[in-house]
Structures are given as C-alpha cells and as structure tokens.
Design a protein around this motif. Sequence first.
Motif, mmCIF file in Angstrom:
data_model
loop_
_atom_site.group_PDB
_atom_site.id
_atom_site.type_symbol
_atom_site.label_atom_id
_atom_site.label_comp_id
_atom_site.label_asym_id
_atom_site.label_seq_id
_atom_site.Cartn_x
_atom_site.Cartn_y
_atom_site.Cartn_z
ATOM 1 N N MET A 193 0.576 -0.982 -0.152
ATOM 2 C CA MET A 193 -0.190 -0.324 -0.224
ATOM 3 C C MET A 193 0.972 1.390 -0.379
ATOM 4 S SD MET A 193 -0.985 2.847 2.706
ATOM 5 C CE MET A 193 -0.586 1.648 3.909
ATOM 6 N N GLU A 194 1.958 0.864 0.701
ATOM 7 C CA GLU A 194 2.627 2.362 1.106
ATOM 8 C C GLU A 194 3.180 2.354 -0.302
ATOM 9 O OE1 GLU A 194 6.526 4.044 3.618
ATOM 10 O OE2 GLU A 194 5.084 2.339 4.358
ATOM 11 N N MET A 195 4.093 2.160 -1.036
ATOM 12 C CA MET A 195 4.791 2.005 -2.439
ATOM 13 C C MET A 195 3.546 2.306 -3.263
ATOM 14 S SD MET A 195 7.574 -1.445 -2.319
ATOM 15 C CE MET A 195 6.309 -2.703 -1.544
ATOM 16 N N LYS A 196 2.262 1.835 -3.391
ATOM 17 C CA LYS A 196 1.818 2.280 -4.265
ATOM 18 C C LYS A 196 1.184 3.470 -4.211
ATOM 19 C CE LYS A 196 -1.144 -1.942 -4.159
ATOM 20 N NZ LYS A 196 -2.017 -2.929 -4.470
ATOM 21 N N THR A 197 1.165 4.064 -3.280
ATOM 22 C CA THR A 197 0.321 5.333 -2.934
ATOM 23 C C THR A 197 1.847 5.860 -3.479
ATOM 24 O OG1 THR A 197 -0.785 4.856 -0.248
ATOM 25 C CG2 THR A 197 -0.473 7.099 -1.179
ATOM 26 N N VAL A 198 2.944 5.700 -2.954
ATOM 27 C CA VAL A 198 3.883 6.723 -3.613
ATOM 28 C C VAL A 198 4.166 6.870 -5.419
ATOM 29 C CG1 VAL A 198 6.692 7.165 -3.524
ATOM 30 C CG2 VAL A 198 5.230 6.612 -1.595
ATOM 31 N N ILE A 199 3.627 5.847 -5.504
ATOM 32 C CA ILE A 199 3.960 5.325 -7.131
ATOM 33 C C ILE A 199 2.859 6.196 -8.314
ATOM 34 C CG2 ILE A 199 4.325 4.291 -9.036
ATOM 35 C CD1 ILE A 199 5.778 1.565 -6.665
ATOM 36 N N VAL A 200 2.322 6.142 -7.274
ATOM 37 C CA VAL A 200 0.742 7.012 -8.427
ATOM 38 C C VAL A 200 0.937 8.115 -7.932
ATOM 39 C CG1 VAL A 200 -1.558 7.121 -7.811
ATOM 40 C CG2 VAL A 200 -0.739 5.085 -7.300
ATOM 41 N N ALA A 201 1.589 8.794 -6.864
ATOM 42 C CA ALA A 201 1.349 9.943 -7.250
ATOM 43 C C ALA A 201 3.009 11.377 -7.972
ATOM 44 C CB ALA A 201 1.660 10.860 -4.899
ATOM 45 N N VAL A 202 3.230 10.010 -7.994
ATOM 46 C CA VAL A 202 4.613 10.534 -8.239
ATOM 47 C C VAL A 202 4.469 10.181 -10.078
ATOM 48 C CG1 VAL A 202 7.337 10.028 -8.684
ATOM 49 C CG2 VAL A 202 6.643 10.348 -6.250
ATOM 50 N N VAL A 203 4.356 9.406 -10.237
ATOM 51 C CA VAL A 203 4.141 8.815 -12.095
ATOM 52 C C VAL A 203 3.455 9.393 -12.619
ATOM 53 C CG1 VAL A 203 3.591 7.234 -13.870
ATOM 54 C CG2 VAL A 203 5.221 6.376 -11.328
ATOM 55 N N ARG A 204 1.931 9.511 -11.565
ATOM 56 C CA ARG A 204 1.533 10.500 -12.819
ATOM 57 C C ARG A 204 1.584 11.931 -12.589
ATOM 58 N NH1 ARG A 204 -4.312 11.065 -9.709
ATOM 59 N NH2 ARG A 204 -4.554 11.857 -12.312
ATOM 60 N N GLN A 205 2.361 12.520 -11.805
ATOM 61 C CA GLN A 205 2.762 14.727 -11.883
ATOM 62 C C GLN A 205 4.189 14.326 -12.691
ATOM 63 O OE1 GLN A 205 1.169 16.392 -8.567
ATOM 64 N NE2 GLN A 205 0.323 14.280 -7.368
ATOM 65 N N PHE A 206 4.935 13.421 -12.190
ATOM 66 C CA PHE A 206 6.191 13.382 -12.449
ATOM 67 C C PHE A 206 7.045 13.145 -13.737
ATOM 68 C CE2 PHE A 206 5.276 15.447 -8.336
ATOM 69 C CZ PHE A 206 5.748 16.756 -8.388
ATOM 70 N N ASP A 207 7.849 13.136 -13.993
ATOM 71 C CA ASP A 207 9.356 12.552 -14.478
ATOM 72 C C ASP A 207 10.285 12.695 -14.077
ATOM 73 O OD1 ASP A 207 7.888 11.722 -17.190
ATOM 74 O OD2 ASP A 207 8.227 13.951 -17.897
#
Length: 508
Positions: free
Chosen positions: A450-464
């Motif tokens: 859950m912790e990893m998915k929360t981070v990955i979703v937030a970062v991938v959708r907004q940043f490169d």
Amino acid sequence: MEEVVLEAFRSRFTIFFFSFAAGFVLLAVVLELLRCMPWWCSCPVCEAYVTKSWAARFDNLCDWYAHLLRESPTRTIHIHVLRNTVTANPDNVEHMLRARFDNYPKGKPFSAILGDLLGRGIFNVDGDPWRFQRKMASAELGSTAVRFFASCIVTAEVRERLLPLFDAACAGCAVLDLQDVFRRFAFDNMCKISFGLDPGCLELSLPVSEFAAAFDKASMLSAWRATFTMPILWRVKRLLNRGSERELRDAIRLVNRLAKELIRQRRKLGFSSNHDLLSRFMACVDDEKYLRDITISFLLAGRDTVASALTSFFLLLSRHPDVHSAMRDEIDRVVGRGAATASYDHLRDLHYVHAAIHESMRLYPPVQFDSKFCLDDDVLPDGTFVGRGTRVTYHAYAMGRLEELWGNDCHEFRPQRWLRNGTFAPECPYKYPVFQGGLRVCLGKEMALMEMKTVIVAVVRQFDVDMDVQAAWPPKFAPGLTASLKAGLPVRIRRKACTEFDMCPTRI
C-alpha cells in the motif's frame, strides 16, 4: 679465547637452527590442521570467495551467486568455507519454510551475528519470543481498520511532504538522492504508524539524518560479520574494540539513543489508550532493553525494505518508458485526472501498477537472500544432504533470474507476466519468496505494498524522474541486511506537463 667464541657461536647457531626447524614443522602441522577445518577449502568456488576473484567478472556478490546457481543442475551450491548451502530451488525453499519449519530456525549463529544490533527483536529470535512478538504484531498489522488508518497517514505524508519536496526540486532544478528521500519518507511513516510519533517531535541531540546514517552503518557492518570464514576473527575484534567492530559499536550507540528517545516520547505521551505497535508492547513488556530490540527490528523492517523496493522500482522505470506510459494510462483510468493521490479503494484496482511492483521486486528484492540453520541432519527435496549446524540460504535474487521459473525473458522487466486477462495473478511464495512464506511470511506485506503504490501513483502521474542511466546501470549494491545502492540514486525531477523547452537546461 677464539675456541670459546667459536663454541659459543656454534651453540647459538645450533639452537637457532633447531628452533627454526621446529617452528617450520609446527607451522606445517598447524596449516595441515587448518586445511581440515570447515573454513579451509581449495575448491574453485571457495577459492574465488576467499580471494574475491569473482569481482573480476561480476559487479556484485549476488550476481556471482546467481551465476553459480544457474550453472548448478540442482540449483543448489555449497560455500564450504562458510559452511553454507545456498539454494534457488523452490522445492527446497518450501521444505525450509513450511514442511520442515521446526528444523530450520534462525539459529544461535545468526542471532550472534546480529545480536548487537537486533538483540531479541523478532527477526533475530526463535521459539516463544518470536511467537510472542509475531502475535502482537499480527494483531496490529493484520487489522483492516489499521491498514486504512495507515493508508491515511501515508497519503498525508505524500501530499504534505513528498510532493512538495518534488515540486521544490523541480522548480530549483536540484539533484535529489531518491534512495535517501525514500528512506526518510519510510522512516517518518514507520514512526507514525507503528510508534504513534511524528519524528519532528523527537528531542534528539543530532539531526535525524545522522541517526539514519548510523543505522545504515550498523546494518552494513553487522551483515559483514556473516562473510567471515573464521567467525572468531570478528569476535576477537569486538573483544578488543578494534577496526570495524569499533565502528559498529559507535554506530549502535547512536541507534540506541534513537530507540531510547522513541520509547521515552511514547511514555511521555501515554500509551495505555493508544493502539500503535509500540504502545501494545509497552503495555505488557517492562524491560527497556527488550523494548529497544523490538523498536529497532520494526524500524529496520519498515524503513529499509520499503525504501529499497521504491529505489529499485524507479531505477527500472527510467529504462522502460513503455511501462511508465502503461502505468499512467491505468492510473488516469482508475483514479481519474483530478486527485493528487489515490484513495485506499482505488489502490486495490490498480492491477498493472501492482504487477509492476512485484516484477521490480522479482529482479531486485529488498532482501536478496535469507538464511536459516539446520538443527538436525536433513536431506533437501533435490537430494542435497544438509548436516546439523549448516547454514542454509535461499537466494531470492538468484531465483528471479532462473529461466525454468520465469521463462527465457527472465532478465527483462515485464509486468504483464503477472497479469491474467488484465487481473493480477500472484505466484507461489516459494517460487517468489520476496515476502518469505510459511509461518514466517511477512506480516507487513499488505501495508508495504500500500505504501509503495501510494508513492508510485502520486509520483508517476505528476512527475518525470530523470537520471543518468549509464552511470546508474548496472546497479552496484552496498553490503547490508537489505539491498541498497552504493552511490545512492541521484535524479532530477520535472513536471509531467513540461515540454522539451521547459526542461531545466542542466537536466541529466
């Protein structure tokens, strides 16, 4: 007079000659005895291990082990100088973790190696102490309500600390060490979820970063003990307080101060009405040293493994823009374009993201191998005899690189191998022992995902995330209890919406 001098010379020369001869014979006898000891072996594998000649062909020790295991017909090898049997055979893994669980405890040798750092913590004990800590942790980590509570904390940390940090780095074209960022992030989450404390409230004499550095050094030096072919050497160094053992003692002293402050703050705030993990233990344990051991063990589990998995994930993602694009498409479809983070319910529907995380950990597991000690003579399913007192290691890193388990594309990063008709399909835990299996299966698995998915979703959708892939590849690991990159992972961050003309001119 000359005869007296000459006689004295002859006498002394005779004594010297016979002393030298006796010493030479004694040395020969000692060497022959040493050759009979378990730490002496002249086979090619042991010779390569002792002389480190494997380093001429491989960047990491784990890559050499993976090569040896691929070449072995049984996928099992022996490092005689360590009295260590290493396997990548799923049947052997199941035998150790499930079928003959009682015959493969952590064991006293392992407990001695990590005893100064982990003490009587859950990862360093067997029997009743292990069952007690596991039962307490299970009640905390297994609850759906606690997982939802943890999800709220992680989401808040992402919104209030991680994303603003990335925004600032993007605006200032700053270089971030992503490995260090994720370690800090995981540490903050662990403190809030498991200890009920905000690290910002700790009254420490040094910055948290110095305690984190001490934690990393203590982990590395503790793991290094296991590489000694003669354990007596590190024990003597510890007794004399010399070299690496002196460094370890200094690092553990800082780690102890951190743990003591966490426990002190929890007592100060009260724990009788709180339901965090530390409060549960404090309510029934009145032993400061034992509480310290428990605290350090859960810090290690919650901070280092999550940070390692996230670091490897973004390293792989930088080399696979097709996976990056597919993840963004799924996130936009499931979460929508408006929200900065995914809700707890949305996370369960992100099958491709879930698959990508598992695929990343297949190639780069946070814990590359795990060892047990054989209590009584045994025979593994592949026919390998294991003598009493032998260290038996299953190598998750090597298992992720076996063609018979994952196909001839086993070295490729392909999240779709985990999908069946678009839905995530888990593999047998003994084929994929990243979270262990059997009675010691990881209790924090769902919370970590859950912790990893929360981070990955937030970062991938907004940043490169841009990095010098040539410099970062292939990854070179530092020794330690969990996998970490020697040089960290320096990156630059840019907004997803940026065009080629908006990019920082100093982009890597």
